[in-house]
Write a protein that holds these residues in place. Structure first.
Motif, PDB file in Angstrom:
ATOM      1  N   GLY A   1       0.777  -1.229   0.000  1.00  0.00           N
ATOM      2  CA  GLY A   1       0.000   0.000   0.000  1.00  0.00           C
ATOM      3  C   GLY A   1       0.803   1.270   0.000  1.00  0.00           C
ATOM      4  O   GLY A   1       0.234   2.370   0.005  1.00  0.00           O
ATOM      5  N   ASP A   2       2.131   1.136  -0.036  1.00  0.00           N
ATOM      6  CA  ASP A   2       2.985   2.326   0.058  1.00  0.00           C
ATOM      7  C   ASP A   2       3.303   2.874  -1.333  1.00  0.00           C
ATOM      8  O   ASP A   2       3.485   2.117  -2.284  1.00  0.00           O
ATOM      9  N   GLN A   3       3.404   4.204  -1.441  1.00  0.00           N
ATOM     10  CA  GLN A   3       3.667   4.837  -2.724  1.00  0.00           C
ATOM     11  C   GLN A   3       5.006   5.572  -2.767  1.00  0.00           C
ATOM     12  O   GLN A   3       5.237   6.357  -3.687  1.00  0.00           O
ATOM     13  N   ALA A   4       5.878   5.323  -1.800  1.00  0.00           N
ATOM     14  CA  ALA A   4       7.226   5.869  -1.884  1.00  0.00           C
ATOM     15  C   ALA A   4       7.916   5.284  -3.113  1.00  0.00           C
ATOM     16  O   ALA A   4       7.587   4.180  -3.560  1.00  0.00           O
ATOM     17  N   PHE A   5       8.885   6.014  -3.677  1.00  0.00           N
ATOM     18  CA  PHE A   5       9.509   5.564  -4.921  1.00  0.00           C
ATOM     19  C   PHE A   5      10.075   4.157  -4.803  1.00  0.00           C
ATOM     20  O   PHE A   5       9.853   3.307  -5.683  1.00  0.00           O
ATOM     21  N   LEU A   6      10.822   3.871  -3.740  1.00  0.00           N
ATOM     22  CA  LEU A   6      11.436   2.555  -3.616  1.00  0.00           C
ATOM     23  C   LEU A   6      10.398   1.468  -3.394  1.00  0.00           C
ATOM     24  O   LEU A   6      10.594   0.324  -3.819  1.00  0.00           O
ATOM     25  N   SER A   7       9.309   1.796  -2.751  1.00  0.00           N
ATOM     26  CA  SER A   7       8.229   0.809  -2.616  1.00  0.00           C
ATOM     27  C   SER A   7       7.597   0.523  -3.973  1.00  0.00           C
ATOM     28  O   SER A   7       7.284  -0.632  -4.303  1.00  0.00           O
ATOM     29  N   GLN A   8       7.423   1.558  -4.775  1.00  0.00           N
ATOM     30  CA  GLN A   8       6.882   1.358  -6.121  1.00  0.00           C
ATOM     31  C   GLN A   8       7.857   0.572  -6.985  1.00  0.00           C
ATOM     32  O   GLN A   8       7.448  -0.236  -7.828  1.00  0.00           O
ATOM     33  N   LEU A   9       9.147   0.794  -6.775  1.00  0.00           N
ATOM     34  CA  LEU A   9      10.150   0.013  -7.509  1.00  0.00           C
ATOM     35  C   LEU A   9      10.005  -1.472  -7.187  1.00  0.00           C
ATOM     36  O   LEU A   9      10.043  -2.325  -8.084  1.00  0.00           O
ATOM     37  N   TRP A  10       9.814  -1.786  -5.903  1.00  0.00           N
ATOM     38  CA  TRP A  10       9.660  -3.184  -5.519  1.00  0.00           C
ATOM     39  C   TRP A  10       8.341  -3.764  -6.019  1.00  0.00           C
ATOM     40  O   TRP A  10       8.272  -4.947  -6.389  1.00  0.00           O
ATOM     41  N   LYS A  11       7.290  -2.966  -6.044  1.00  0.00           N
ATOM     42  CA  LYS A  11       6.022  -3.459  -6.592  1.00  0.00           C
ATOM     43  C   LYS A  11       6.156  -3.731  -8.088  1.00  0.00           C
ATOM     44  O   LYS A  11       5.555  -4.669  -8.617  1.00  0.00           O
ATOM     45  N   GLU A  12       6.954  -2.906  -8.766  1.00  0.00           N
ATOM     46  CA  GLU A  12       7.215  -3.137 -10.189  1.00  0.00           C
ATOM     47  C   GLU A  12       8.025  -4.416 -10.380  1.00  0.00           C
ATOM     48  O   GLU A  12       7.687  -5.267 -11.209  1.00  0.00           O
ATOM     49  N   TYR A  13       9.105  -4.576  -9.604  1.00  0.00           N
ATOM     50  CA  TYR A  13       9.928  -5.781  -9.726  1.00  0.00           C
ATOM     51  C   TYR A  13       9.131  -7.039  -9.392  1.00  0.00           C
ATOM     52  O   TYR A  13       9.366  -8.112  -9.984  1.00  0.00           O
ATOM     53  N   SER A  14       8.193  -6.916  -8.463  1.00  0.00           N
ATOM     54  CA  SER A  14       7.407  -8.074  -8.044  1.00  0.00           C
ATOM     55  C   SER A  14       6.517  -8.624  -9.148  1.00  0.00           C
ATOM     56  O   SER A  14       5.954  -9.715  -9.007  1.00  0.00           O
TER      57      SER A  14
END
Length: 230
Positions: free
Chosen positions: A92-105
């Motif tokens: 549920g997080d929208q910080a850049f690095l969290s979005q990076l991990w959601k993309e990689y996932s």
């Protein structure tokens, strides 16, 4: 948890229920461009530093290896360190690095499932191989005597972690990503991770060669000394 409704997320296996998932508000190209731009700046900086700050001149190959370790330090400590600290909040997080991990996932959903293996592996990587990668850079710039030992230890650790990463997903039947997808499977999952097999493998051979040469020279010197004493 399984559900019969259409999943509200893009991850595999498709029956996953991720109630807290919030889609990224950054496009894929923006995330990848930011990541590779930061890595590129770090490579250029390290390349220039390796020319100006080294105790003795370093060859092209050695300077390239220091660029590799600088990028490793950044990825391990910052990106993987973020996962280690905030893995429970990524969905549920929208910080850049969290979005990076959601993309990689998209290529490996274990990173969103609180998988014990990836949490353990990434935590060890962030806490050990990250700082030690930066130490490798410093050790070569300062010509510290244990520099090749450090290079060997870090590279072996990276290979070991990567082998376990691939093997555990193989045993699971590659169920956490869309097998064959050109971006998510072949680029994210296979190519990006294979780099940490190929490059560290070359650096392990380099370390072994350098350490074996040093030991050979020491043995020769010791033998000559003993002959003189006799």
């Amino acid at each position: 948890m399984a559900t019969n409704a259409s999943p509200s997320h893009p991850y595999w296996p498709r029956h996953l229920q991720l109630d807290d998932f919030v889609p990224n508000d950054r496009p894929t190209w923006h995330i990848l461009a930011s990541l590779f731009s930061a890595s590129g700046v770090l490579v250029v900086t390290t390349w220039l530093l390796s020319s100006r700050a080294a105790v003795i001149p370093l060859g092209t190959w050695r300077r390239m290896s220091l660029c590799w370790f600088a990028v490793c330090g950044f990825i391990h400590m910052v990106i993987e360190g973020w996962f280690s600290l905030y893995h429970r909040d990524l969905l549920g997080d929208q910080a850049f690095l969290s979005q990076l991990w959601k993309e990689y996932s998209m290529g490996d959903s274990r990173y969103l499932l609180n998988d014990n293996f990836v949490i353990s592996m990434e935590t060890i990587t962030a806490c050990l191989w990250g700082p030690l990668s930066l130490w490798v850079v410093i050790a070569f710039l300062r010509q510290q005597s244990f520099r090749f030992v450090l290079q060997l230890v870090v590279s072996m650790g990276q290979i070991y972690g990567d082998v376990l990463y691939f093997m555990t997903e193989y045993i699971d039947g590659f169920q956490h990503g869309e097998v064959g997808h050109p971006l998510y499977f072949w680029f994210y999952f296979v190519f990006l991770n294979a780099l940490w097999l190929v490059v560290p493998g070359i650096l392990v051979l380099d370390s072994v060669r350098q350490l074996a040469r040093a030991q050979s020279m020491l043995d020769t010197k010791t033998t000559k000394t003993k002959r003189k004493q006799n």
